[in-house]
Each structure stands twice: as C-alpha cells, then as structure tokens.
Scaffold this motif. Structure first.
Motif: not given
Length: 180
Positions: A29-30, A33-34
């Motif tokens: 998810t990181t 999100q980036d």
C-alpha cells in the motif's frame, strides 16, 4: 538491481510479525500511495512488455488487479480477471491448489482468451507460487500462451518463483526480499 527496482523496494513497508510471529509482511500500500513509486512500478512493467504484441493481461485476485489494470491499459491489451472460486458469473474453469493448511481454488471464464493469445500473468507478489501455478494451468487449458509470469515482489526463500520456472514459465519480478 536497477535504480527503479531499488526505489520501489525502498517504498515497500515491511511489517514484522504480521499476520503471525516470525512473518515479515510486505505491504504494497505504501507503493500505491506514493505517486512516484507507483508510476515507476507500472513503467517497469510497461517498458518490459512494450512492443511484444501482448493480447491480454491476466490479473490475479485481488492485488494483481491493481497492477494488471494499469498494465493492460498501457499495453492496449484486454484485462482478464483470475478470481477466487465463486466470484465469476458465467461458465468457468476451476483449478485447485494447496495452501499451508488446506486447499483453495481460482477460476477463469471459459471464454476469457482465444487460442494462441499472448498473455502476461500478473500478481503483487510470488510467495509459494500456488496461486500463480493454478492460474497458469487455467490459462494454458484455454490454449493461450503465457509470455511471462510477473509480480512486483519475489520472496525466493518460499520457493514459488522456482516452482514456476520448473513448469517452464518465464518469471519477472521488479524486486525481491531474501532471507529477511
């Protein structure tokens, strides 16, 4: 490992002892999100398959849908969903595979591909390889050609990518996490 692979690997969050003690969970998810990391991820796949006459991207339920949809769009290919059993509304083919404790199944619409279609099979990561092996068997049963099995992450210590290669499948992953 190239610059893009390393930057994507750095964007993946590792959650220790989840979902159980001793497991290091790789949280994608990181990356999603980036905006820069996500673009680099999709670009890595697009550049790899651009110009290879890909007819379809087969995306594995559910995180494979994220990568697969963007990749299919960029390659001007169809998107085919490989779903967990019971999620597709039409005539399907089903393939069972082994889990650590029991079995699971994936399914595919019988009319998902045409004979000879060139397909990229994609998911977020390769762990034990069970889901990807089951999905590849379904695709081959329809008569499509799997150009490559692709994922963001390889966990080679779990042996999945090796099992896929033993089934004569080409494997591509953007990054890997070994021994940690």
């Amino acid at each position: 490992m190239d610059y893009f692979s390393e930057s994507i690997k750095q964007a993946i969050r590792t959650v220790p002892d989840w979902p159980k003690p001793g497991v290091s969970f790789r949280d994608i998810t990181t990356v999603l999100q980036d905006r820069t990391a996500f673009r680099k991820l999709i670009d890595a796949f697009v550049h790899r398959y651009h110009g290879q006459n890909i007819d379809a991207v087969a995306a594995v339920d559910a995180r494979g849908f994220i990568i697969g949809s963007a990749l299919a769009y960029e390659l001007n290919a169809s998107l085919v969903l490989v779903r967990k059993k019971g999620k597709l509304p039409f005539d399907t083919l089903v393939e069972d595979y082994e889990l650590e404790y029991g079995t699971a199944s994936v399914e595919l619409h019988k009319d998902a591909f045409h004979e000879g279609d060139r397909v990229i099979l994609v998911d977020d990561l390769i762990a034990t390889g069970g889901t990807m092996l089951a999905a590849s068997r379904l695709i081959r049963r329809i008569g499509a050609e799997i150009v490559e099995v692709a994922a963001m992450i390889d966990l080679p210590d779990l042996g999945g990518s090796q099992k896929l290669r033993e089934e004569e499948l080409a494997v591509y992953t953007v990054c890997s996490f070994e021994g940690d």
